[in-house]
Design a protein around this motif. Structure first.
Motif, PDB file in Angstrom:
ATOM      1  N   LEU A   4      14.288  97.483 -40.736  1.00  0.00           N
ATOM      2  CA  LEU A   4      14.524  97.323 -42.171  1.00  0.00           C
ATOM      3  C   LEU A   4      13.213  97.429 -42.933  1.00  0.00           C
ATOM      4  O   LEU A   4      12.222  96.788 -42.575  1.00  0.00           O
ATOM      5  N   VAL A   9      14.788  96.160 -50.137  1.00  0.00           N
ATOM      6  CA  VAL A   9      15.912  96.061 -49.192  1.00  0.00           C
ATOM      7  C   VAL A   9      16.250  94.586 -48.960  1.00  0.00           C
ATOM      8  O   VAL A   9      17.390  94.171 -49.168  1.00  0.00           O
ATOM      9  N   ILE A 129      17.079 101.134 -42.254  1.00  0.00           N
ATOM     10  CA  ILE A 129      17.567 101.074 -43.633  1.00  0.00           C
ATOM     11  C   ILE A 129      16.363 100.910 -44.544  1.00  0.00           C
ATOM     12  O   ILE A 129      15.556  99.990 -44.373  1.00  0.00           O
ATOM     13  N   ASP A 131      14.816 101.913 -48.846  1.00  0.00           N
ATOM     14  CA  ASP A 131      15.240 102.239 -50.214  1.00  0.00           C
ATOM     15  C   ASP A 131      14.487 103.428 -50.792  1.00  0.00           C
ATOM     16  O   ASP A 131      14.677 103.767 -51.960  1.00  0.00           O
ATOM     17  N   TYR A 147      19.103 105.342 -43.079  1.00  0.00           N
ATOM     18  CA  TYR A 147      20.137 105.160 -44.106  1.00  0.00           C
ATOM     19  C   TYR A 147      19.463 104.680 -45.387  1.00  0.00           C
ATOM     20  O   TYR A 147      18.770 103.658 -45.388  1.00  0.00           O
ATOM     21  N   PHE A 149      19.363 102.927 -48.723  1.00  0.00           N
ATOM     22  CA  PHE A 149      20.068 101.861 -49.455  1.00  0.00           C
ATOM     23  C   PHE A 149      19.941 102.151 -50.951  1.00  0.00           C
ATOM     24  O   PHE A 149      18.836 102.181 -51.494  1.00  0.00           O
ATOM     25  N   LEU A 154      23.520  94.196 -50.197  1.00  0.00           N
ATOM     26  CA  LEU A 154      23.033  94.714 -48.912  1.00  0.00           C
ATOM     27  C   LEU A 154      24.043  94.487 -47.800  1.00  0.00           C
ATOM     28  O   LEU A 154      24.172  95.326 -46.905  1.00  0.00           O
ATOM     29  N   PHE A 157      26.543  97.191 -47.811  1.00  0.00           N
ATOM     30  CA  PHE A 157      25.947  98.436 -47.323  1.00  0.00           C
ATOM     31  C   PHE A 157      25.791  98.405 -45.805  1.00  0.00           C
ATOM     32  O   PHE A 157      26.123  99.385 -45.116  1.00  0.00           O
ATOM     33  N   VAL A 158      25.320  97.286 -45.270  1.00  0.00           N
ATOM     34  CA  VAL A 158      25.139  97.180 -43.820  1.00  0.00           C
ATOM     35  C   VAL A 158      26.488  97.306 -43.108  1.00  0.00           C
ATOM     36  O   VAL A 158      26.586  97.955 -42.057  1.00  0.00           O
ATOM     37  N   VAL A 161      27.192 100.913 -42.948  1.00  0.00           N
ATOM     38  CA  VAL A 161      26.301 101.566 -41.967  1.00  0.00           C
ATOM     39  C   VAL A 161      26.818 101.312 -40.548  1.00  0.00           C
ATOM     40  O   VAL A 161      26.871 102.234 -39.720  1.00  0.00           O
TER      41      VAL A 161
END
Ligand SMILES: [Mg+2]
Length: 169
Positions: A4, A9, A129, A131, A147, A149, A154, A157-158, A161
């Motif tokens: 991450l 993020v 992930i 941004d 991926y 973001f 979040l 979004f996760v 994913v």
């Protein structure tokens, strides 16, 4: 492994954030990290921290900020397993961090490659992930699926994913 990016993020990118009292989590960040923990993945932060090279704050301050992130996640049961940072910048005032193209500074993949090596994870079994495009480029250079973001929640979004990742297995 779930790699991450940090600013933008997990926490709001307020411009070189490093003071624990100014930590603002992205909505759903704690739940997102717990969700990733629960899949059995290691959760690893890979963050450009040129503010160290530029002399805005030092590594100890960054470490306190990272501790504050984990403290903030704890009530929801999530945790970051490891933090990797790149303190380099072309204009760093600290000479050892002055580098226009350090292999660790995203979009270069050095931090990602090191994390995969340290924990003996195959890049095909990792996701990232971030941004920014530079995050995604770094992931691609390490052979990791990236991926982007777009903001928002979040955890939602996760979840999306992870459903995409499930479709790949
Ligand atoms: Mg970011």
């Amino acid at each position: 492994m779930a790699l991450l990016d940090r600013d933008g993020v997990l926490n709001v990118d307020t411009g070189y954030p490093h003071e624990p009292e100014k930590l603002i989590l992205i909505g759903g960040a704690a739940a997102a990290v717990r969700r990733l923990n629960e899949t059995g993945r290691l959760v690893v932060v890979v963050t450009n921290q040129s503010g160290i090279g530029l002399g805005y704050y030092d590594e100890a301050a960054m470490d306190r900020f990272h501790a504050a992130i984990n403290t903030a996640f704890a009530p929801e049961g999530g945790h970051i397993d490891a933090f990797y940072f790149a303190p380099y910048h072309a204009n760093a005032v600290i000479e050892r961090f002055r580098d226009p193209d350090h292999p660790d500074r995203k979009p270069n993949p050095g931090m990602i490659i090191r994390a995969l090596s340290d924990f003996q994870v195959d890049p095909r079994n990792a996701l990232l992930i971030g941004d920014r495009d530079t995050d995604i480029i770094a992931a691609e250079r390490a052979g990791v699926r990236g991926y982007l973001f777009p903001g928002g929640d979040l955890d939602a979004f996760v979840a999306s994913v992870l459903s995409t990742e499930d479709g790949k297995n």
